[in-house]
Design a protein around this motif. Sequence first.
Motif, PDB file in Angstrom:
ATOM      1  N   LEU A  95       0.827  -1.208   0.000  1.00 41.77           N
ATOM      2  CA  LEU A  95       0.000   0.000   0.000  1.00 41.77           C
ATOM      3  C   LEU A  95       0.863   1.260   0.000  1.00 41.77           C
ATOM      4  O   LEU A  95       0.547   2.228  -0.707  1.00 41.77           O
ATOM      5  N   GLU A  96       1.923   1.262   0.781  1.00 42.15           N
ATOM      6  CA  GLU A  96       2.808   2.426   0.819  1.00 42.15           C
ATOM      7  C   GLU A  96       3.446   2.682  -0.544  1.00 42.15           C
ATOM      8  O   GLU A  96       3.598   3.832  -0.960  1.00 42.15           O
TER       9      GLU A  96
ATOM     10  N   THR B 154      -5.590   5.714  -7.222  1.00 43.95           N
ATOM     11  CA  THR B 154      -6.656   5.873  -6.237  1.00 43.95           C
ATOM     12  C   THR B 154      -6.859   4.512  -5.593  1.00 43.95           C
ATOM     13  O   THR B 154      -6.927   3.489  -6.286  1.00 43.95           O
TER      14      THR B 154
ATOM     15  N   ARG C 202       0.611   4.216  -2.824  1.00 43.98           N
ATOM     16  CA  ARG C 202      -0.018   5.459  -2.345  1.00 43.98           C
ATOM     17  C   ARG C 202       0.415   6.644  -3.195  1.00 43.98           C
ATOM     18  O   ARG C 202       1.603   6.848  -3.433  1.00 43.98           O
TER      19      ARG C 202
ATOM     20  N   GLU D  21      -5.004   5.532   6.616  1.00 43.33           N
ATOM     21  CA  GLU D  21      -4.299   6.742   6.168  1.00 43.33           C
ATOM     22  C   GLU D  21      -3.691   6.557   4.775  1.00 43.33           C
ATOM     23  O   GLU D  21      -3.318   7.531   4.123  1.00 43.33           O
ATOM     24  N   LEU D  22      -3.610   5.306   4.319  1.00 45.51           N
ATOM     25  CA  LEU D  22      -3.069   5.014   2.988  1.00 45.51           C
ATOM     26  C   LEU D  22      -4.163   4.916   1.930  1.00 45.51           C
ATOM     27  O   LEU D  22      -3.862   4.750   0.743  1.00 45.51           O
ATOM     28  N   MET D  23      -5.409   5.013   2.356  1.00 41.38           N
ATOM     29  CA  MET D  23      -6.557   4.866   1.457  1.00 41.38           C
ATOM     30  C   MET D  23      -7.178   6.218   1.139  1.00 41.38           C
ATOM     31  O   MET D  23      -7.127   7.148   1.935  1.00 41.38           O
ATOM     32  N   ASP D  24      -7.800   6.288  -0.033  1.00 42.10           N
ATOM     33  CA  ASP D  24      -8.526   7.492  -0.435  1.00 42.10           C
ATOM     34  C   ASP D  24      -9.971   7.460   0.058  1.00 42.10           C
ATOM     35  O   ASP D  24     -10.583   8.509   0.257  1.00 42.10           O
TER      36      ASP D  24
END
Length: 191
Positions: free
Chosen positions: A93-94, A101, A97, A124-127
């Motif tokens: 995920l990082e 999206t 990011r 915090e890594l998601m939209d």
Amino acid sequence: MAAILWDNDGVLVDTETLYFESSRRVLAEMGFELTRERFVELSLVKGKSAFEVASEKGVSAEEVAAGVTRRNEVYLERLREGVPVLPGVRETLESLRGRLTMGIVTSSRGDHFDAIHAGTGLLELMDFWLVREDYRLSKPHPEPYLAAVERHGLEAAECVVVEDTVPDGTHYIPGSTRIDGVSVADVGGHS
């Protein structure tokens, strides 16, 4: 590809065992056995309640509803103890990011989702994210993913779904499966 829509349970976090164990415990209190195989068939492949085990034996709708409520309480207690992020998820995920999206589309109830992610640091890594209360028809129906596409101004053809459960009756062909215009990447688990 412009967006990745992530399933949550079994893809990002290890919650499926806790859900199974919570369901099995409450069904045992009600006098019924829930095997792992039956749980996978009912809950993960068909998208039905594990409490079908009791319904099939003639237990009243009220008793089944009480069992489901009890299971949800037990499960929430277990989630509050902490949920492990699956290996490699945070790093993946990082690395993505800001390049794509990303959203989570889950069948988890909002209170369960909040408890799951209270300590993961993944949100915090998601939209965006959608929980069970955000759409009408639950997975394995494609509506949750289609709702995410519509609400966030995405094009279905430019989205990839990362799932561990391919809907019952869908013939999965690695790299080419599309459900209502959205590509599905099956990361294993239950198909």
